[in-house]
Scaffold this motif. Structure first.
Motif, PDB file in Angstrom:
ATOM      1  N   THR A   1      64.418   0.541  37.549  1.00  0.00           N
ATOM      2  CA  THR A   1      63.795   1.721  36.951  1.00  0.00           C
ATOM      3  C   THR A   1      63.220   2.600  38.047  1.00  0.00           C
ATOM      4  OG1 THR A   1      63.234   0.460  34.960  1.00  0.00           O
ATOM      5  CG2 THR A   1      62.073   2.535  35.306  1.00  0.00           C
ATOM      6  N   LEU A   2      63.531   3.912  38.014  1.00  0.00           N
ATOM      7  CA  LEU A   2      63.024   4.875  38.978  1.00  0.00           C
ATOM      8  C   LEU A   2      62.362   6.031  38.236  1.00  0.00           C
ATOM      9  CD1 LEU A   2      65.963   5.121  41.551  1.00  0.00           C
ATOM     10  CD2 LEU A   2      63.913   3.727  41.710  1.00  0.00           C
ATOM     11  N   GLY A   3      61.409   6.656  38.900  1.00  0.00           N
ATOM     12  CA  GLY A   3      60.677   7.760  38.278  1.00  0.00           C
ATOM     13  C   GLY A   3      59.405   7.263  37.637  1.00  0.00           C
ATOM     14  N   GLN A   4      58.274   7.566  38.248  1.00  0.00           N
ATOM     15  CA  GLN A   4      57.003   7.047  37.762  1.00  0.00           C
ATOM     16  C   GLN A   4      56.648   7.573  36.383  1.00  0.00           C
ATOM     17  OE1 GLN A   4      54.356   8.145  40.928  1.00  0.00           O
ATOM     18  NE2 GLN A   4      55.194   6.654  42.370  1.00  0.00           N
ATOM     19  N   ARG A   5      57.149   8.726  36.018  1.00  0.00           N
ATOM     20  CA  ARG A   5      56.845   9.292  34.697  1.00  0.00           C
ATOM     21  C   ARG A   5      58.045   9.215  33.751  1.00  0.00           C
ATOM     22  NH1 ARG A   5      51.942  11.681  34.495  1.00  0.00           N
ATOM     23  NH2 ARG A   5      50.965  12.247  36.468  1.00  0.00           N
ATOM     24  N   THR A   6      59.234   9.444  34.263  1.00  0.00           N
ATOM     25  CA  THR A   6      60.397   9.426  33.378  1.00  0.00           C
ATOM     26  C   THR A   6      60.915   8.021  33.106  1.00  0.00           C
ATOM     27  OG1 THR A   6      61.852   9.734  35.287  1.00  0.00           O
ATOM     28  CG2 THR A   6      61.128  11.723  34.105  1.00  0.00           C
ATOM     29  N   LYS A   7      60.616   7.046  34.005  1.00  0.00           N
ATOM     30  CA  LYS A   7      61.085   5.656  33.821  1.00  0.00           C
ATOM     31  C   LYS A   7      62.589   5.630  33.569  1.00  0.00           C
ATOM     32  CE  LYS A   7      56.755   4.188  33.865  1.00  0.00           C
ATOM     33  NZ  LYS A   7      56.197   3.393  34.969  1.00  0.00           N
ATOM     34  N   THR A   8      63.343   6.275  34.436  1.00  0.00           N
ATOM     35  CA  THR A   8      64.783   6.384  34.261  1.00  0.00           C
ATOM     36  C   THR A   8      65.480   5.095  34.676  1.00  0.00           C
ATOM     37  OG1 THR A   8      64.616   8.752  34.752  1.00  0.00           O
ATOM     38  CG2 THR A   8      66.809   7.764  34.859  1.00  0.00           C
TER      39      THR A   8
ATOM     40  N   ALA B   1      59.922  11.933  38.661  1.00  0.00           N
ATOM     41  CA  ALA B   1      60.971  12.169  37.671  1.00  0.00           C
ATOM     42  C   ALA B   1      62.348  12.035  38.302  1.00  0.00           C
ATOM     43  CB  ALA B   1      60.820  13.560  37.049  1.00  0.00           C
ATOM     44  N   ILE B   2      63.255  11.380  37.571  1.00  0.00           N
ATOM     45  CA  ILE B   2      64.680  11.327  37.905  1.00  0.00           C
ATOM     46  C   ILE B   2      65.418  11.825  36.669  1.00  0.00           C
ATOM     47  CG2 ILE B   2      66.643   9.875  38.479  1.00  0.00           C
ATOM     48  CD1 ILE B   2      64.756  10.044  40.763  1.00  0.00           C
ATOM     49  N   LEU B   3      65.960  13.034  36.736  1.00  0.00           N
ATOM     50  CA  LEU B   3      66.618  13.638  35.584  1.00  0.00           C
ATOM     51  C   LEU B   3      68.133  13.702  35.731  1.00  0.00           C
ATOM     52  CD1 LEU B   3      64.168  16.623  34.937  1.00  0.00           C
ATOM     53  CD2 LEU B   3      64.142  14.342  33.917  1.00  0.00           C
TER      54      LEU B   3
ATOM     55  N   ILE C   1      68.696  11.363  43.024  1.00  0.00           N
ATOM     56  CA  ILE C   1      68.836  10.152  43.826  1.00  0.00           C
ATOM     57  C   ILE C   1      69.684  10.411  45.063  1.00  0.00           C
ATOM     58  CG2 ILE C   1      69.863   7.840  43.817  1.00  0.00           C
ATOM     59  CD1 ILE C   1      68.990   7.549  40.955  1.00  0.00           C
ATOM     60  N   GLU C   2      70.737  11.196  44.910  1.00  0.00           N
ATOM     61  CA  GLU C   2      71.669  11.444  46.009  1.00  0.00           C
ATOM     62  C   GLU C   2      70.948  11.972  47.244  1.00  0.00           C
ATOM     63  OE1 GLU C   2      75.801  13.970  46.846  1.00  0.00           O
ATOM     64  OE2 GLU C   2      74.864  13.956  44.865  1.00  0.00           O
TER      65      GLU C   2
END
Length: 529
Positions: free
Chosen positions: A205-212, A242-244, A249-250
């Motif tokens: 899981t990545l993104g402290q707020r989005t939990k992507t 956020a990871i949208l 990530i790239e």
């Protein structure tokens, strides 16, 4: 000031307080760190505090058993779950079925989990942070007054786009399906291509707020374990709120962030990704996007298409040479034109030089200004065509280019040769979509150098670009492999493609283990009878 002091003291008191008491003003950040209480009223108050001002969060409280001694409540987000399953497989069994059995049995936590709830994926958690993460991810949380644990029930059911044809990587022959925005659908599409237990899918899981949710896919025994470990390490180092999309990530995990050339590949086709994984590459799925990343990525991949391996090798080899020529045209043609016409006209045949001079007569601007103006106009039209609705965008691109080019020539602003050069360059750039961003920037560089330094400057910059590409690495693999370092054995799938029965091994330096792909000596030898 005194009020702020009391609030700070109350905040630190809550952090150090291990009691089950709940303060109605407790911040959600503190509440998420609390453990589940055996007092169900405290748990209910904490949930209401965390999800306050959220109309789509549904909280349903009820009782279990005929004597109604066990209290319970469920929490879920409307629109992320299948509510019919909640009614049929949670509420109905707990509220009605438990009244038909012995009270001491219906009160058992294990009995409720194993014999009442008809779901395949149920997990126990004991912290509020895990509960909140599960709820916002589309799971249903079941709180019971008989335990300090919560059951997270996976019954996701949100709307998603169905599997459709690829938008960018279109093919005539081959699978016509593409990834979607749903992670589970994408991984299942890959599983359909590779039915092997060695295909490993690891999630984080990545993104402290989005939990992507992010998934790493690779073939165990084929992929280089060092590359797999490097991918995990780089992903785990990412700290962002956020990871949208996979592009977030790239930019964090690429090898050369200041280079115009992409060292990370991407695709929207399951068959293309499956082929890359079977060669030893590592794929990175990101929930919420149909674009999947892959590493290592080398430059010659941009000259290849999935359809190359479905068609006969002879025509495929011809098309690859066409793509290479298109790449050179879109990068060098405008710069060469700007360098030759004003500085080296003696290099042109006499008739051609006279024709260019006549066509450019009366034009008030230098050649490089004409090229820059027309190149800018083309980029504007291309961007307009992409951003507008498809039907309108195509009309804008085609009609706009025709009218603009004809009007510019008629008004004497640019010459007809410049329009031809710009049009040919634009068409050639679409042949290599994987390198569209990089070749656009490099083309501008060559135009600028050609306008200032002529052909000698172009040669120097071209050599510099080749040296820069040779210095790049993608997770330890040279970017222009197998050209540099030179591996003649790998040229059988470079500018040409030999038949499948000759490509017996996987690419060198990509997958280090189990390089053998097929048995030797399978050339077709039909019977003469």
């Amino acid at each position: 000031m005194i009020g702020n002091l009391f609030r700070k003291l109350n905040f630190f008191k809550l952090l150090n307080d291990n009691s089950d008491e709940i303060n109605a003003d407790l911040p959600s950040q503190v509440a998420e760190q609390k453990r589940i209480s055996r007092n169900i009223n405290n748990n209910l108050a904490m949930i209401k505090t965390i999800f306050s001002d959220n109309y789509d969060v549904v909280i349903r409280d009820f009782v279990i058993g005929e004597d109604q001694k066990v209290s319970a409540f469920i929490v879920f987000v409307d629109g992320l779950v299948q509510e019919n399953l909640i009614n049929d497989n949670i509420l109905n069994p707990l509220m009605l079925h438990t009244r038909k059995i012995k009270p001491e049995t219906s009160y058992s936590f294990d009995y409720i989990k194993k014999s009442v709830l008809a779901f395949a994926d149920i997990k126990e958690v004991d912290t509020m942070e895990e509960v909140v993460d599960g709820i916002v991810s589309g799971e249903t949380a079941l709180f019971l007054s008989i335990t300090n644990k919560v059951l997270l029930i996976d019954n996701k059911g949100f709307e998603a786009r169905s599997v459709d044809k690829p938008e960018l990587e279109t093919v005539i022959r081959g699978p016509k399906e593409s990834f979607t925005e749903t992670l589970q659908v994408n991984t299942s599409l890959l599983r359909r291509k590779i039915k092997n237990s060695d295909l490993k899918l690891e999630q984080l899981t990545l993104g402290q707020r989005t939990k992507t949710k992010v998934c790493i896919a690779y073939m165990k025994g084929i992929a280089n374990e060092k590359v797999v470990g490097e991918v995990k390490e780089r992903l785990e180092r990412i700290e962002i709120d956020a990871i949208l999309e996979s592009g977030y990530i790239e930019e964090f995990i690429e090898d050369a962030p200041f280079s115009p050339f992409p060292t990370i590949g991407n695709t929207e086709k399951p068959d293309t990704l499956a082929a890359k994984i079977l060669e030893g590459r590592v794929a990175i799925f990101v929930d919420g996007t149909p674009t999947v990343l892959s590493v290592p990525n080398i430059f010659v991949e941009s000259l290849m298409a999935s359809e190359d391996y479905y068609s006969r090798p002879y025509f495929t080899s011809f098309i690859r040479i066409v793509r290479l020529m298109a790449l050179l045209i879109t990068i060098l043609f405008p710069g060469i034109y700007v360098a030759i016409v004003p500085y080296h006209p003696e290099l042109l045949p006499t008739e051609l030089a006279i024709s260019l001079t006549v066509a450019s007569e009366g034009i008030p601007f230098p050649v490089y200004v004409e090229i820059i103006v027309m190149g800018f106009a083309f980029e504007v039209l291309r961007e307009a065509g992409v951003r507008m609705p498809r039907a309108v965008g195509q009309a804008v691109s085609i009609v706009g280019a025709l009218i603009l080019g004809e009007a510019a020539i008629s008004a004497g602003i640019v010459g007809a040769p410049v329009v031809i050069v710009t049009a040919l360059t634009a068409i050639a750039s679409f042949v290599i979509p994987a390198q569209l961003d990089s070749i656009t920037l490099i083309r501008v560089l060559f135009v600028a150098v050609g306008a200032v330094m002529g052909l000698p400057g172009l040669v120097i910059v071209f050599i510099g670009v080749i040296i820069h590409m040779a210095s790049l690495r993608s997770y330890g693999v040279p970017y222009i492999f197998p050209i540099a370092p030179f591996f003649i054995a790998e040229w059988k799938d470079l500018f040409i493609r030999v038949p499948w029965w000759i490509m017996t091994s996987r690419p060198h330096l990509i997958g280090t283990e189990h390089r053998k792909r097929e048995k030797r000596g399978q050339r077709p030898d039909p019977s003469k009878d």
